[in-house]
Design a protein around this motif. Structure first.
Motif, PDB file in Angstrom:
ATOM      1  N   ASN A 147      57.555  96.623  73.717  1.00  0.00           N
ATOM      2  CA  ASN A 147      57.546  94.922  73.681  1.00  0.00           C
ATOM      3  C   ASN A 147      58.159  95.178  72.606  1.00  0.00           C
ATOM      4  N   PRO A 148      59.543  94.094  72.876  1.00  0.00           N
ATOM      5  CA  PRO A 148      59.542  93.934  71.088  1.00  0.00           C
ATOM      6  C   PRO A 148      59.152  92.775  70.535  1.00  0.00           C
ATOM      7  N   VAL A 149      58.866  92.654  69.617  1.00  0.00           N
ATOM      8  CA  VAL A 149      57.458  91.842  69.457  1.00  0.00           C
ATOM      9  C   VAL A 149      58.474  90.898  68.270  1.00  0.00           C
ATOM     10  N   GLY A 150      58.803  91.442  67.488  1.00  0.00           N
ATOM     11  CA  GLY A 150      59.365  91.257  66.293  1.00  0.00           C
ATOM     12  C   GLY A 150      60.390  89.881  66.511  1.00  0.00           C
ATOM     13  N   ARG A 151      60.778  90.152  68.047  1.00  0.00           N
ATOM     14  CA  ARG A 151      61.595  88.993  68.246  1.00  0.00           C
ATOM     15  C   ARG A 151      60.323  87.369  68.755  1.00  0.00           C
ATOM     16  N   ILE A 152      59.808  88.278  69.309  1.00  0.00           N
ATOM     17  CA  ILE A 152      58.439  86.858  69.825  1.00  0.00           C
ATOM     18  C   ILE A 152      58.091  86.466  68.295  1.00  0.00           C
ATOM     19  N   GLY A 153      57.682  87.431  67.405  1.00  0.00           N
ATOM     20  CA  GLY A 153      57.233  86.430  66.227  1.00  0.00           C
ATOM     21  C   GLY A 153      58.256  85.464  65.985  1.00  0.00           C
ATOM     22  N   ASP A 154      59.861  85.997  65.501  1.00  0.00           N
ATOM     23  CA  ASP A 154      60.466  84.677  65.324  1.00  0.00           C
ATOM     24  C   ASP A 154      60.485  83.665  65.516  1.00  0.00           C
ATOM     25  N   LEU A 155      59.823  83.371  67.100  1.00  0.00           N
ATOM     26  CA  LEU A 155      59.816  82.359  67.696  1.00  0.00           C
ATOM     27  C   LEU A 155      58.363  81.678  67.747  1.00  0.00           C
ATOM     28  N   LYS A 156      57.425  82.548  67.398  1.00  0.00           N
ATOM     29  CA  LYS A 156      56.290  81.799  67.327  1.00  0.00           C
ATOM     30  C   LYS A 156      56.670  81.202  65.926  1.00  0.00           C
ATOM     31  N   GLU A 157      57.326  81.156  64.639  1.00  0.00           N
ATOM     32  CA  GLU A 157      57.648  80.976  63.636  1.00  0.00           C
ATOM     33  C   GLU A 157      58.417  79.241  63.651  1.00  0.00           C
ATOM     34  N   LYS A 158      59.021  79.616  64.917  1.00  0.00           N
ATOM     35  CA  LYS A 158      60.585  78.814  64.531  1.00  0.00           C
ATOM     36  C   LYS A 158      59.571  77.381  64.853  1.00  0.00           C
ATOM     37  N   TYR A 159      58.242  77.098  66.461  1.00  0.00           N
ATOM     38  CA  TYR A 159      57.652  76.090  67.093  1.00  0.00           C
ATOM     39  C   TYR A 159      56.674  75.967  66.963  1.00  0.00           C
ATOM     40  N   ASN A 160      56.001  77.054  65.711  1.00  0.00           N
ATOM     41  CA  ASN A 160      54.347  77.231  64.633  1.00  0.00           C
ATOM     42  C   ASN A 160      53.641  76.882  65.316  1.00  0.00           C
ATOM     43  N   VAL A 161      53.692  77.924  66.046  1.00  0.00           N
ATOM     44  CA  VAL A 161      52.993  78.298  67.518  1.00  0.00           C
ATOM     45  C   VAL A 161      51.308  79.210  65.851  1.00  0.00           C
ATOM     46  N   PRO A 162      50.410  77.764  66.377  1.00  0.00           N
ATOM     47  CA  PRO A 162      49.480  78.443  65.230  1.00  0.00           C
ATOM     48  C   PRO A 162      48.826  80.130  65.195  1.00  0.00           C
ATOM     49  N   LEU A 163      49.202  81.632  66.499  1.00  0.00           N
ATOM     50  CA  LEU A 163      48.481  82.496  66.182  1.00  0.00           C
ATOM     51  C   LEU A 163      49.038  83.624  67.210  1.00  0.00           C
ATOM     52  N   LEU A 164      49.522  85.109  66.395  1.00  0.00           N
ATOM     53  CA  LEU A 164      50.083  85.464  67.512  1.00  0.00           C
ATOM     54  C   LEU A 164      49.634  86.536  68.054  1.00  0.00           C
ATOM     55  N   TYR A 165      48.371  87.569  69.105  1.00  0.00           N
ATOM     56  CA  TYR A 165      47.691  88.248  68.703  1.00  0.00           C
ATOM     57  C   TYR A 165      48.621  89.073  69.638  1.00  0.00           C
ATOM     58  N   GLY A 174      52.346 105.582  65.661  1.00  0.00           N
ATOM     59  CA  GLY A 174      52.660 106.661  66.317  1.00  0.00           C
ATOM     60  C   GLY A 174      54.180 105.711  66.716  1.00  0.00           C
ATOM     61  N   SER A 175      54.477 104.583  66.202  1.00  0.00           N
ATOM     62  CA  SER A 175      55.672 103.548  66.425  1.00  0.00           C
ATOM     63  C   SER A 175      55.769 102.901  65.766  1.00  0.00           C
ATOM     64  N   VAL A 176      56.699 102.033  65.779  1.00  0.00           N
ATOM     65  CA  VAL A 176      57.150 101.145  64.431  1.00  0.00           C
ATOM     66  C   VAL A 176      56.462  99.827  64.193  1.00  0.00           C
ATOM     67  N   VAL A 177      55.460  99.644  63.930  1.00  0.00           N
ATOM     68  CA  VAL A 177      54.496  98.280  64.172  1.00  0.00           C
ATOM     69  C   VAL A 177      54.812  97.433  62.685  1.00  0.00           C
ATOM     70  N   GLU A 178      55.394  96.522  62.658  1.00  0.00           N
ATOM     71  CA  GLU A 178      55.460  96.003  61.590  1.00  0.00           C
ATOM     72  C   GLU A 178      55.029  94.199  61.259  1.00  0.00           C
ATOM     73  N   THR A 179      53.451  94.348  60.891  1.00  0.00           N
ATOM     74  CA  THR A 179      52.441  93.286  61.828  1.00  0.00           C
ATOM     75  C   THR A 179      53.566  91.945  60.574  1.00  0.00           C
ATOM     76  N   ASP A 180      53.510  91.899  59.183  1.00  0.00           N
ATOM     77  CA  ASP A 180      54.032  91.056  58.621  1.00  0.00           C
ATOM     78  C   ASP A 180      54.736  90.507  58.532  1.00  0.00           C
ATOM     79  N   LYS A 181      56.016  91.629  59.020  1.00  0.00           N
ATOM     80  CA  LYS A 181      57.023  91.474  58.845  1.00  0.00           C
ATOM     81  C   LYS A 181      57.831  90.800  60.460  1.00  0.00           C
ATOM     82  N   TRP A 182      56.383  90.476  61.457  1.00  0.00           N
ATOM     83  CA  TRP A 182      56.364  90.578  62.845  1.00  0.00           C
ATOM     84  C   TRP A 182      56.067  88.906  62.756  1.00  0.00           C
ATOM     85  N   HIS A 183      55.315  88.269  61.388  1.00  0.00           N
ATOM     86  CA  HIS A 183      54.808  87.166  62.118  1.00  0.00           C
ATOM     87  C   HIS A 183      53.151  87.491  62.751  1.00  0.00           C
ATOM     88  N   VAL A 184      52.883  88.303  62.818  1.00  0.00           N
ATOM     89  CA  VAL A 184      51.525  88.365  63.608  1.00  0.00           C
ATOM     90  C   VAL A 184      50.428  88.486  62.958  1.00  0.00           C
TER      91      VAL A 184
END
Length: 363
Positions: A147-165, A174-184
């Motif tokens: 799943n495209p976590v980064g796209r959801i992270g951008d929405l989380k930031e846009k609407y000031n959602v406190p937490l992305l889990y 084994g795959s690309v995980v960008e915790t900070d870049k994706w606002h996780v």
């Protein structure tokens, strides 16, 4: 237990001998020993590199579900709003876990063979529901999808959602995980998938915003995160740390970092592409839909028509190959090849696919 020469399960994966040998002979209470404190700090630093984060990382003794539950219970209270984005068994399951804690859960659900692609629906749900937490799975193991976590992270930031889990248990390493870049805020991992360590350690990164909410929530329990915030500084853990498991987890991280994280991910992608190409050539059908994002750590395939999963599984095991069955509505219909961690090895995958092809043709 019978030993199979071709272990291709989607976790817990086969553990390399050098990781098994990393278990140390510990002595005394880890809280009081400088060696353990140093080991914990080194393991945290290694995990930060793999998770691509500057956030602190909590390392717990227990299987991956410990981190999944602990993060929910440490951050949520009855009545809190949770938006569960779900594309498979684990995505829906996390929503059910939040419901069991008394939270108000709204699920944006997709088919098990899909990745999240309808961002307009997700954005509308965030805007209308105003959740405290968004939950999702990065690599949905039963489905073989990402799943495209980064796209959801951008929405989380846009609407000031406190937490992305984010459950990244079967994708991390084994795959690309960008915790900070994706606002996780809470990125959840475990030892037994791509890290190829025994299934006895859970870990997660925790953002500063998450720590603030954890402190406000005040949850107390074995899986509580709050005691870990100052555990190293105070040299006092909430329970006896598993010295052997931490040492093996550190060794697993070092194997990845010594090879190079980018090279490791490329290796996973290469063997995954080969696995799927061979599967299609022998007439098998991928479970994920054509527009789904395929996970580089696991391939999900339909059981061939006219063959029961029970018979296919038995025939493969007779040849020394063990793959993964499935759960829930996918049980008996979809099986999985786990090319993750130590099993993301081209020679191993080639041998496994040769056995699978021979077995399928014999039916």
């Amino acid at each position: 237990m019978e030993k199979y020469r071709l272990p291709m399960v989607p976790g817990p994966v086969s553990v390399p001998q050098q990781i098994l040998d990393a278990a140390v002979v510990n002595y005394g209470s880890a809280d009081l020993e400088k060696e353990y404190i140093d080991l914990y700090k080194a393991t945290e630093k290694a995990l930060q590199k793999i998770m691509r984060t500057r956030n602190s990382v909590v390392i717990q003794t227990g299987e991956g579900m410990l981190a999944l539950w602990g993060a929910l219970k440490s951050c949520l209270q009855p009545g809190d709003k949770v938006l569960a984005l779900s594309t498979g068994l684990f995505g829906y399951g996390i929503g059910e876990m939040a419901e069991s804690l008394g939270c108000e859960v709204r699920t944006v659900g997709f088919s098990f063979d899909e990745s999240i692609t309808d961002f307009e629906t997700v954005e509308r749900a965030i805007r209308e529901f105003c959740p405290k937490m968004i939950t999702m799975v990065q690599s949905e193991t039963p489905s073989g999808t990402l799943n495209p976590v980064g796209r959801i992270g951008d929405l989380k930031e846009k609407y000031n959602v406190p937490l992305l889990y984010v459950d990244a248990v079967s994708g991390l390493g084994g795959s690309v995980v960008e915790t900070d870049k994706w606002h996780v805020d809470l990125c959840l991992g475990a030892s037994q998938k791509c890290l190829s360590a025994p299934a006895n350690m859970a870990f997660l990164s925790v953002s500063e915003r998450a720590w603030e909410i954890i402190e406000e929530t005040g949850y107390v329990g074995y899986d509580a995160l709050m005691p870990f915030r100052e555990a190293v500084r105070n040299r006092y853990f909430p329970y006896t740390p598993y010295w052997h498991g931490t040492a093996q987890l550190y060794a697993a991280c070092c194997l990845i970092l010594d090879e190079g994280l980018t090279r490791v991910i490329n290796r996973h992608e290469k063997v995954a592409a080969y696995c799927r190409e061979r599967a299609l050539q022998m007439g098998l059908t991928l479970f994920p839909a054509a527009d789904a994002i395929l996970s580089p750590t696991v391939t999900a395939l339909y059981v061939p028509k006219g063959v029961s999963w029970k018979k296919l599984d038995a025939a493969l095991r007779e040849e020394g190959l063990v793959v993964g069955g499935n759960y829930g509505c996918l049980a008996g219909k979809v099986f999985r090849i786990g090319h993750m961690g130590a099993q993301a090895d081209m020679q191993l995958v080639k041998e496994a696919m040769d056995v699978l092809e021979k077995t399928v043709l014999d039916f």
